[in-house]
Design a protein around this motif. Structure first.
Motif, short mmCIF file in Angstrom:
data_model
loop_
_atom_site.label_atom_id
_atom_site.label_comp_id
_atom_site.label_asym_id
_atom_site.label_seq_id
_atom_site.Cartn_x
_atom_site.Cartn_y
_atom_site.Cartn_z
N UNK A 13 10.64 8.49 1.22
CA UNK A 13 11.00 8.14 -0.16
C UNK A 13 12.16 8.98 -0.68
N UNK A 14 12.15 10.27 -0.37
CA UNK A 14 13.20 11.17 -0.85
C UNK A 14 14.56 10.82 -0.25
N UNK A 15 14.57 10.25 0.98
CA UNK A 15 15.84 9.96 1.64
C UNK A 15 16.34 8.52 1.43
N UNK A 16 15.38 7.61 1.18
CA UNK A 16 15.81 6.22 1.10
C UNK A 16 15.20 5.41 0.00
N UNK A 17 14.43 6.00 -0.89
CA UNK A 17 13.82 5.25 -1.97
C UNK A 17 12.61 4.45 -1.50
N UNK A 18 12.16 3.54 -2.39
CA UNK A 18 10.95 2.78 -2.09
C UNK A 18 11.11 1.89 -0.85
N UNK A 19 12.31 1.35 -0.64
CA UNK A 19 12.51 0.49 0.52
C UNK A 19 12.23 1.23 1.83
N UNK A 20 12.44 2.54 1.82
CA UNK A 20 12.29 3.31 3.05
C UNK A 20 10.83 3.50 3.44
N UNK A 21 9.89 3.27 2.51
CA UNK A 21 8.48 3.47 2.85
C UNK A 21 7.83 2.21 3.40
N UNK A 66 -7.98 8.57 -2.13
CA UNK A 66 -8.07 7.29 -2.84
C UNK A 66 -7.65 6.12 -1.96
N UNK A 67 -6.60 6.33 -1.16
CA UNK A 67 -6.08 5.20 -0.35
C UNK A 67 -6.55 5.25 1.10
N UNK A 68 -7.46 6.20 1.38
CA UNK A 68 -8.07 6.30 2.70
C UNK A 68 -7.03 6.47 3.81
N UNK A 69 -6.12 7.43 3.61
CA UNK A 69 -5.12 7.76 4.62
C UNK A 69 -5.12 9.28 4.78
N UNK A 70 -4.40 9.77 5.77
CA UNK A 70 -4.32 11.22 5.99
C UNK A 70 -3.24 11.82 5.13
N UNK A 71 -3.40 13.12 4.85
CA UNK A 71 -2.36 13.82 4.09
C UNK A 71 -1.06 13.89 4.90
N UNK A 72 -1.19 13.90 6.21
CA UNK A 72 0.02 13.90 7.06
C UNK A 72 0.83 12.63 6.82
N UNK A 73 0.13 11.50 6.69
CA UNK A 73 0.84 10.24 6.43
C UNK A 73 1.46 10.25 5.04
N UNK A 74 0.74 10.90 4.08
CA UNK A 74 1.30 11.02 2.74
C UNK A 74 2.62 11.78 2.79
N UNK A 75 2.66 12.87 3.54
CA UNK A 75 3.90 13.67 3.63
C UNK A 75 5.02 12.86 4.28
N UNK A 76 4.69 12.05 5.30
CA UNK A 76 5.70 11.21 5.95
C UNK A 76 6.30 10.21 4.96
N UNK A 88 0.83 -1.20 0.00
CA UNK A 88 0.00 0.00 0.00
C UNK A 88 0.86 1.25 0.00
N UNK A 89 1.90 1.26 0.85
CA UNK A 89 2.77 2.44 0.92
C UNK A 89 3.48 2.67 -0.40
N UNK A 90 3.93 1.59 -1.02
CA UNK A 90 4.62 1.73 -2.32
C UNK A 90 3.64 2.23 -3.39
#
Length: 391
Positions: free
Chosen positions: A42-50, A27-37, A6-8
């Motif tokens: 992702x910016x610091x560690x790529x897909x593995x980091x999420x 669409x994914x039924x999460x908060x925008x705060x979680x989207x920003x997290x 889901x995170x990916x």
């Protein structure tokens, strides 16, 4: 959809699908705060980091320190190299008292470092039926096991083990073990430790003739070892046929012995093997704490309690029995009332083996071969030398 997928999907929907953060949140039924997290990760560690992160604390103030872990593993390697037990309790015994962790912690250290081998074939302890002699010399166990020399020559190591304390009383190598050797080593062990009240062995021909003439268990004549035990009023106990667990203590001792010999190295001669056995007996008796006797050494357990001894009833009196040897001057020695007394027997019997019966101050000395009383004494506590009574 699991959390990782889901995170990916959220990140890919924003970065490649062109969704805004608000649209992705809806669409994914999460908060925008979680989207920003997720975007920050992702910016610091790529897909593995999420992917979902462990909630385990980064530090643990109660964790075992590296110094202790290193000490435990080094000690285990050292004991294993010497052919000694290297389990958690054996390690706990040898670690410094001020810093050693619990046996459970030591086990976790060993497990975490892949130094424990699972043994699912072992029976659970709840199924054990243990027995143990109440006092030292109450029962001696004996058996022999095979061991090769460096060139492959087979030898047989004969041992005598105290059932109460697990003390190794005697161990020597032979090619092979015979009935005469069993008698000689038994007598040597009695000379050093006094006679036992009973023995426990298997049904080998060197120990018993019960099955030498069929399976009735009633031979016409006992063998030499059985006759010696009878003369000394020592009770003989034998395990059931094909029941080695009856002599479980000495069977377990054989495992320890062979593990140590293998680590010490194979030798070329029986004489060298006997030197190894002498060194092993010292380590086994004085340096190796034993779980079954309260983590004491066998030597400590053997010396902690009054020794049992065989007795016989003669003339409605209970007599203690000793198997002794008359010295070159025709005497035998007996400690009585805190002092060593010298009992006169006669030069005619010098160097002979005799039975000494003791009841209070009275003694009887019996010529075992003739079955006759050759001397009697009533000990005078004021004297060291005790002349025999006139017949």
């Amino acid at each position: 959809m699991n959390d990782s997928n889901k995170n990916r999907s959220i990140i890919l929907a924003i970065t490649e699908g062109g969704l805004t953060q608000t649209q992705a949140a809806h669409r994914f039924d999460v908060t925008t705060r979680w989207i920003r997290t997720l975007l920050t990760r992702y910016k610091t560690g790529g897909l593995d980091a999420v992917d979902p992160q462990s909630k385990r604390p980064h530090t643990n103030p109660n964790a075992t320190d590296k110094t202790t872990t290193t000490q435990v593993l080094a000690l285990r390697d050292s004991l294993a190299a010497q052919g000694l037990d290297a389990g958690p309790e054996s390690l706990w015994d040898r670690l410094p008292k001020t810093t050693r962790p619990s046996t459970a912690t030591i086990w976790r250290i060993l497990r975490r470092n892949n130094t424990i081998t699972d043994q699912p074939q072992k029976r659970p302890r709840s199924s054990w039926h243990r027995f143990e002699a109440v006092a030292p010399n109450e029962t001696w166990q004996s058996d022999f096991t095979h061991w090769p020399l460096a060139d492959g020559t087979d030898t047989e190591i004969l041992s005598w083990l105290d059932d109460h304390s697990r003390k190794l009383l005697h161990a020597t190598a032979h090619t092979p073990v015979t009935g005469r050797i069993v008698i000689d080593t038994f007598v040597q062990t009695m000379d050093a430790y006094g006679p036992p009240a009973s023995t426990l062995t298997d049904n080998g021909m060197v120990y018993t003739a019960r099955f030498s003439r069929g399976n009735d268990g009633r031979p016409d004549q006992p063998n030499g070892f059985e006759q010696l035990l009878s003369d000394l009023s020592i009770k003989q106990k034998n395990g059931g046929p094909n029941k080695p667990t009856t002599q479980g203590k000495i069977e377990r001792y054989h495992q320890t012995l062979k593990h140590w010999l293998r680590a010490d190295g194979f030798v070329d001669t029986v004489e060298e093997l006997n030197e190894q056995l002498t060194r092993f007996a010292h380590v086994y008796n004085t340096q190796r704490p034993h779980r079954a006797i309260g983590r004491r050494t066998p030597e400590t357990a053997y010396e902690a309690t009054t020794k049992a001894q065989p007795v016989i009833e003669v003339g409605s009196r209970i007599w203690r029995i000793r198997y002794d040897r008359v010295d070159a001057e025709g005497k035998i020695s007996l400690r009585f009332a805190g002092r060593l007394r010298h009992l006169g027997i006669g030069r005619a019997y010098k160097r002979q083996r005799v039975l000494l019966l003791v009841h209070g101050r009275d003694t009887m000395v019996i010529d075992r071969s003739a079955g006759a009383i050759i001397a009697e004494h009533t000990i005078d506590t004021k004297k060291n030398y005790q002349p025999r009574k006139e017949r």
